[in-house]
Design a protein around this motif. Structure first.
Motif, short mmCIF file in Angstrom:
data_model
loop_
_atom_site.label_atom_id
_atom_site.label_comp_id
_atom_site.label_asym_id
_atom_site.label_seq_id
_atom_site.Cartn_x
_atom_site.Cartn_y
_atom_site.Cartn_z
N GLN A 42 44.31 49.25 29.16
CA GLN A 42 43.37 48.29 29.71
C GLN A 42 44.17 47.18 30.39
O GLN A 42 45.14 46.68 29.83
CB GLN A 42 42.49 47.70 28.61
CG GLN A 42 41.43 46.79 29.14
CD GLN A 42 40.46 46.34 28.03
OE1 GLN A 42 40.59 46.71 26.89
NE2 GLN A 42 39.51 45.53 28.41
N VAL A 43 43.77 46.84 31.60
CA VAL A 43 44.45 45.77 32.33
C VAL A 43 43.42 44.72 32.71
O VAL A 43 42.24 45.03 32.92
CB VAL A 43 45.15 46.30 33.61
CG1 VAL A 43 46.27 47.25 33.27
CG2 VAL A 43 44.16 46.94 34.55
N ASN A 44 43.85 43.50 32.78
CA ASN A 44 42.98 42.40 33.18
C ASN A 44 43.01 42.28 34.70
O ASN A 44 44.06 42.33 35.33
CB ASN A 44 43.42 41.08 32.56
CG ASN A 44 43.20 41.07 31.07
OD1 ASN A 44 42.23 41.64 30.59
ND2 ASN A 44 44.11 40.44 30.33
N LEU A 45 41.86 42.13 35.28
CA LEU A 45 41.77 41.91 36.71
C LEU A 45 42.02 40.44 37.00
O LEU A 45 41.72 39.57 36.17
CB LEU A 45 40.40 42.32 37.24
CG LEU A 45 40.09 43.81 37.19
CD1 LEU A 45 38.66 44.06 37.65
CD2 LEU A 45 41.06 44.59 38.06
N PRO A 46 42.56 40.11 38.17
CA PRO A 46 42.78 38.71 38.50
C PRO A 46 41.45 37.97 38.63
O PRO A 46 40.44 38.55 38.98
CB PRO A 46 43.52 38.76 39.83
CG PRO A 46 43.24 40.11 40.39
CD PRO A 46 42.98 41.01 39.23
N THR A 47 41.49 36.68 38.33
CA THR A 47 40.25 35.89 38.40
C THR A 47 40.02 35.32 39.79
O THR A 47 38.96 34.79 40.06
CB THR A 47 40.31 34.72 37.40
OG1 THR A 47 41.48 33.94 37.69
CG2 THR A 47 40.37 35.24 35.98
N PHE A 50 40.22 38.87 45.64
CA PHE A 50 41.27 39.77 46.10
C PHE A 50 41.73 39.35 47.49
O PHE A 50 40.92 39.01 48.35
CB PHE A 50 40.77 41.22 46.13
CG PHE A 50 40.53 41.76 44.76
CD1 PHE A 50 39.25 41.81 44.23
CD2 PHE A 50 41.59 42.21 43.99
CE1 PHE A 50 39.03 42.30 42.97
CE2 PHE A 50 41.36 42.70 42.72
CZ PHE A 50 40.08 42.75 42.20
#
Length: 176
Positions: A42-47, A50
């Motif tokens: 699981q990876v965190n998406l940037p806040t 994009f």
């Protein structure tokens, strides 16, 4: 949900079916359990939004006025541009009238139909005459009211004719 087909691997069909079930219904899918022992992380998406880079050429910018088209700007709210006719001493003034570009025209709505007032047409005629130091409007005949459609617009043309040899007066016609 996709059906099993011979030309498609079963694992791909299963994942596609689970993804569609997850996105198109309220049925919960236990992705954590499904992805156990697969090496998936699981990876965190940037806040932040994009970032992207455009590769399209920018269109040349224009001022968007009559001079960009080789016409003369009239500086009049109802006459956008003027053009001399090449082989005559005549001129054409032109504009496009619409409720979008001239919202004040809605003040001249009669029984659901918006019309350009005769006074506005007289003003257009006088402004066109001013270009030639013609200060007198001898006669003004209105054949029919100029209606402005609710959507779209009306192309307006004012033609100033050649000067009369004896009186030096010019004819003027308004077309829409």
């Amino acid at each position: 949900i996709p059906l099993l087909r011979r030309d498609r691997p079963e694992a791909d069909t299963l994942v596609t079916a689970l993804a569609q079930l997850h996105t198109h219904t309220t049925t919960p899918v236990d992705w954590q359990n499904y992805l156990t022992n697969t090496g998936a992380k699981q990876v965190n998406l940037p806040t932040y939004a994009f970032q992207h880079q455009r590769y399209w050429l920018d269109a040349p910018t224009t001022k968007g006025d009559a001079t960009d088209l080789g016409l003369t700007n009239t500086n009049h709210p109802l006459l956008g541009a003027a053009m001399a006719i090449a082989d005559r001493d005549e001129y054409v003034f032109t504009s496009r009238l619409s409720l979008h570009t001239h919202p004040w025209l809605t003040d001249h709505t009669i029984a659901g139909t918006t019309v350009l007032s005769a006074g506005a047409l007289v003003d257009v005629a006088i402004r066109a005459g001013d270009e030639f130091a013609a200060t007198v409007l001898d006669e003004f005949e209105l054949a029919a009211p100029l209606t402005i459609p609710a959507h779209g617009g009306v192309q307006l043309q004012v033609r100033v004719g050649t000067p009369d040899a004896t009186t030096n007066s010019r004819s003027l016609t308004v077309h829409a």
